[in-house]
Design an enzyme around this catalytic site. Structure first.
Site, PDB file in Angstrom:
ATOM      1  NE  ARG A   1     139.087 115.449 103.999  1.00 12.05           N
ATOM      2  CZ  ARG A   1     140.101 114.842 104.594  1.00 12.05           C
ATOM      3  NH1 ARG A   1     140.062 113.538 104.799  1.00 12.05           N
ATOM      4  NH2 ARG A   1     141.149 115.518 105.008  1.00 12.05           N
ATOM      5  CG  HIS A  52     141.426 117.756  96.933  1.00 17.33           C
ATOM      6  ND1 HIS A  52     140.267 118.158  97.542  1.00 17.33           N
ATOM      7  CD2 HIS A  52     141.571 116.446  97.239  1.00 17.33           C
ATOM      8  CE1 HIS A  52     139.714 117.151  98.177  1.00 17.33           C
ATOM      9  NE2 HIS A  52     140.497 116.086  98.016  1.00 17.33           N
ATOM     10  CE1 TYR A  84     154.195 102.618  83.363  1.00 15.98           C
ATOM     11  CE2 TYR A  84     153.001 101.842  85.293  1.00 15.98           C
ATOM     12  CZ  TYR A  84     154.175 101.974  84.593  1.00 15.98           C
ATOM     13  OH  TYR A  84     155.332 101.465  85.098  1.00 15.98           O
TER      14      TYR A  84
END
Length: 841
Positions: free
Chosen positions: A43, A89, A133
């Site tokens: 990570r 993921h 959006y």
């Protein structure tokens, strides 16, 4: 099933099938290490080869699989996030979307890898719009990271649920770790790699390939330093070298700004670039807060005029403001920050702190592997194509026989066997005139299959020419690929050529400038060194004014306005100091504070001043009554203090070396008493203490022994009635100075100090001046030379500067002359001396 297992699952008393005894500390240690390495490798840290963390790599790979390239239309971010989370993921959509947003921000990445459409946040810290959006697609430079992925250039690994595979690393045609940098916090370690300019990194990589033994200095001939997306400046080259040489360092970043003049003629500071990762809105807010609190002085207006074209923060200065001082205050608190370089990345799955050269070396090794595997892949394809072309050429040369053979074959399998030479042609009903070509029918299986799929029109002579031309080209390709695989020099040349092509396509101008470190410019360096007068009121308002702003007058004048205390307040102290001096400020309660004179705000004559609590931490009812300039004493001297009730004590000056911001105790002052005056003494002179009712006593200072800071002291003078101490001076036997005594009603006199004979401590003393109705009580006493000037200030704020020689020299027990005309209801508050040596003729 093993007989050791319990027959009844409910039988909790049954023995376990297999028990392993482990020390709990060993198990916790190993488990924590496993967890830490999972976070580190999975990570938080980037791979040195492609400069990407797993989440970045998976987003780009998912976009590649979706076909969301730079040439395609934008795709909803939610679609990209969903694909990434579902296939590669599984760590939550918010983490993936945050990463996608950052990859699209041109103020976060030097070379954004994602082309975003919609609200992707701002330098003001505004968050991006929700993923439903916004839209995104790969930026062209991101496609360079994925190029040749399909040519077996990198290893693939199973995804989290073994349904699919994903690349362990991207081919990374660009050295992305240096171009875009990286930051992350793992377990027990963190990384913080700054971004760089593409052209500079390419030049340095090429130089390293050509000169494997080059040094950090050699590489810095090409890479000048980090190149941040927000521009700005880096101060000093040495920290850059340290970071590049060791992998760790602290780089000082500075905003880009200039000082201009506005239409009204006053100065303004215009900020056009900010240090990397600084929040613009937060900086503007903090500057405004410091201006309101008085930490930054001289600012009249602050505006954020930034737009889509860039940053523009305008700071208007007052007409009398020192632009250099304001600039330095802004640099100290807001316009400079530090980038702590930690060049930590994964090398073969292990975290390592790398130098600049090591980082480039690992990248070059990665590209060598990629180009080698790509060349092997391309070579295999070219050889396969050449083999097919050879069969086609042979088929064209024997077109009639092959056509006849195919048409006479019972089925496709028999025709293929015949073409491969595995079938005796006597088994076929073929004209004998074609049997002499049987020996030519030794096509390979691939060639035979290809011939059977060919159209009749492919056997024309024109087609043969095209095949021969293609075959020659393929052969040249094979020769070239073999040379790449056989020669490391050729392979490195390929890497250099590809890097140069990328430089031509994506290179741009450096945004961050490297400034010479001319040393830390302190606030003090920008303050002109000059004598000033500091005025303090009873309600603890304080200010300073240039001493030369007050012209000398003849004695007996009213003076001019030097302060405008608010109603109910009055001036309590005026003293002279140099702007660069350190001052010890003693309060009536026996506390002492330390400050620089320039920390006291400079204001006009008519200004009230600034509350002293903003400068020193005064308690309610606490006020400054004595000030000592630390430049006037050494550590082997003493500070001698006297209180209103006549207590005297001496304390070694070295006990005042470390003074806290909240002050320290200078003397123990009993209730009803207060500290009134402090003198610097060396143990060889006498003390002269004067009282408000005109008495003075002179005694050897050693009669007041040295004491600690918390001691009260000993009696210095025997006061009668309600008499109180007004002040104190230090003198010696050969002192040619005079004792200047000034009363509350503005009268005063000079008397040679030699006229005050020494006595024993704690006597009643001698009469110094008559304190009748005309004179009023004594305000203070000072030791003066004839060429000195004095500054007298009244409670109401009137101030007058007068040459000492204007004041008559008379004996003790006299009334004196009018020094300052004090209006009815006003009185002298304080007197300070400007030594003759500091007066500009």
């Amino acid at each position: 099933m093993s007989s050791d297992l319990p027959d009844d699952p409910e039988d909790v008393e049954a023995p376990a099938a297999n028990i392993e005894h482990v020390r709990i500390e060993d198990e916790m240690e190993q488990s924590y290490i496993d967890y830490a390495m999972s976070v580190i490798a999975g990570r938080a840290l980037p791979d040195v080869r492609d400069g990407l963390k797993p989440v970045h790599r998976r987003i780009l790979y998912a976009m590649n699989e979706l076909g969301v390239s730079s040439g395609s239309s934008h795709r909803k971010s939610s679609s990209i996030v969903g694909e990434t989370m579902g296939d590669y993921h599984p760590h939550g959509d918010s983490a993936i979307y945050d990463t996608l947003v950052r990859m699209a921000q041109d103020f976060s990445l030097r070379y954004p890898l994602v082309d975003g459409q919609g609200n992707f946040g701002s330098m003001d810290g505004d968050p991006a719009a929700a993923m439903r959006y916004t839209e995104a697609r790969m930026a062209p430079i991101a496609e360079e990271m994925l190029e040749d992925l399909e040519k077996d250039t990198v290893d693939f690994q199973p995804n989290y649920d073994d349904r699919l595979t994903e690349p362990e690393v991207l081919p990374a045609k660009l050295p992305n770790l240096l171009l875009n940098g990286s930051s992350g916090i793992a377990v027990g370690m963190s990384t913080n790699i700054p971004p760089h300019n593409l052209g500079e990194v390419v030049d340095a990589t090429v130089h390293l390939i050509d000169n494997p033994d080059c040094t950090t200095e050699d590489l810095m001939e090409h890479i000048k330093g980090p190149d941040f997306p927000t521009g700005g400046n880096i101060v000093g080259k040495d920290p850059i070298y340290s970071a590049y040489e060791t992998g760790r360092g602290r780089i000082r970043m500075r905003a880009e700004y200039e000082i201009q003049s506005n239409d009204s003629g006053s100065d303004q500071i215009v900020i056009t670039e900010l240090p990397f990762q600084e929040n613009k809105a937060r900086i503007v807010k903090r500057i405004a807060e410091d201006v309101n609190e008085g930490t930054i002085e001289g600012v009249s207006d602050l505006r954020d005029e930034s737009d889509r074209d860039g940053v523009r923060i305008v700071i208007d200065l007052k007409r009398d403001a020192n632009a250099d001082v304001v600039e330095n205050q802004l640099l100290e608190h807001h316009l400079e920050s530090t980038f702590g370089v930690i060049n930590l990345a994964l090398v073969d799955g292990q975290p390592q702190v790398l130098s600049l050269k090591e980082t480039l070396e690992h990248y070059v090794e990665h590209r060598k592997e990629v180009v080698r595997r790509r060349s092997e892949h391309d070579l295999a394809e070219a050889e396969d194509r050449a083999h097919i072309l050879e069969g086609r050429l042979k088929a064209v040369d024997n077109a009639e026989a092959i056509v006849n053979l195919i048409t006479e074959s019972e089925d496709r399998e028999q025709a293929q066997r015949a073409l491969e030479g595995d079938l005796d042609l006597d088994e076929l009903d073929v004209d004998l005139e074609y049997t002499d070509v049987q020996s030519e029918f030794d096509f390979s299986e691939r060639q035979a299959e290809h011939i059977l799929r060919m159209q009749i029109g492919s056997l024309t002579s024109m087609e043969a020419g095209e095949i021969e031309e293609e075959y020659e080209e393929v052969q040249e390709r094979i020769d070239y690929l073999e040379s790449v695989l056989e020669s490391e020099e050729t392979l490195l040349a390929v890497i250099k050529e590809e890097l140069q092509e990328l430089k031509e396509q994506y290179d741009d101008d450096r945004r961050t400038k490297i400034l010479e470190d001319e040393g830390q410019v302190t606030h003090e360096d920008l303050i002109p060194e000059e004598d000033c007068l500091v005025v303090i009121t009873e309600q603890d308002y304080i200010k300073r004014m240039p001493a030369d702003a007050f012209d000398p007058q003849r004695r007996g004048g009213k003076g001019i306005i030097g302060s405008d205390p608010k109603e109910g307040d009055r001036v309590s102290k005026v003293f002279r100091a140099n702007t660069h001096d350190y001052l010890l400020c003693f309060t009536n309660r026996g506390q002492v504070y330390r400050l620089k004179t320039y920390e006291i705000p400079e204001m006009s004559r008519t200004a009230r001043g600034k509350s002293a609590v903003n400068i020193v931490d005064l308690d309610d009812g606490e006020e400054i009554t004595a000030v000592v300039d630390t430049d006037e004493f050494t550590e082997d001297e003493c500070l001698t203090m006297v209180t209103r009730q006549g207590y005297v004590k001496r304390t070694c000056a070295d006990q005042f070396d470390n003074i806290l911001s909240t002050g320290i105790i200078a003397a123990e002052v009993e209730e009803g008493d207060e500290l009134v005056d402090v003198e610097v003494t060396d143990g060889t002179g006498d003390l002269v203490i004067a009282t408000e009712q005109g008495m003075t006593i002179r005694f050897d200072e050693t009669e007041a022994r040295e004491m600690g800071r918390t001691a009260r002291g000993v009696r210095g003078i025997d006061l009668e009635g309600d008499d109180r101490v007004a002040g104190m001076v230090q003198t010696t036997d050969d002192d040619q100075r005079a004792l200047l005594t000034v009363t509350r009603r503005g009268y005063g006199k000079r008397t040679p100090l030699t006229e005050y004979r020494p006595q024993s401590r704690y006597g009643k003393g001698l009469v110094d001046i008559k304190t009748d109705e005309r004179n009023g009580p004594v305000a203070t006493v000072k030791a003066v030379d004839a060429d000195d000037h004095i500054v007298v200030m009244s409670d109401g704020g009137q101030i007058m500067r007068c040459p000492v020689e204007e004041i008559s020299t008379v004996g003790r027990n006299t009334k004196g002359v009018n020094v300052m005309e004090v209006e009815e209801g006003d009185r002298v508050a304080s007197v300070t001396v400007i030594p003759g040596a500091t007066i500009d003729d």
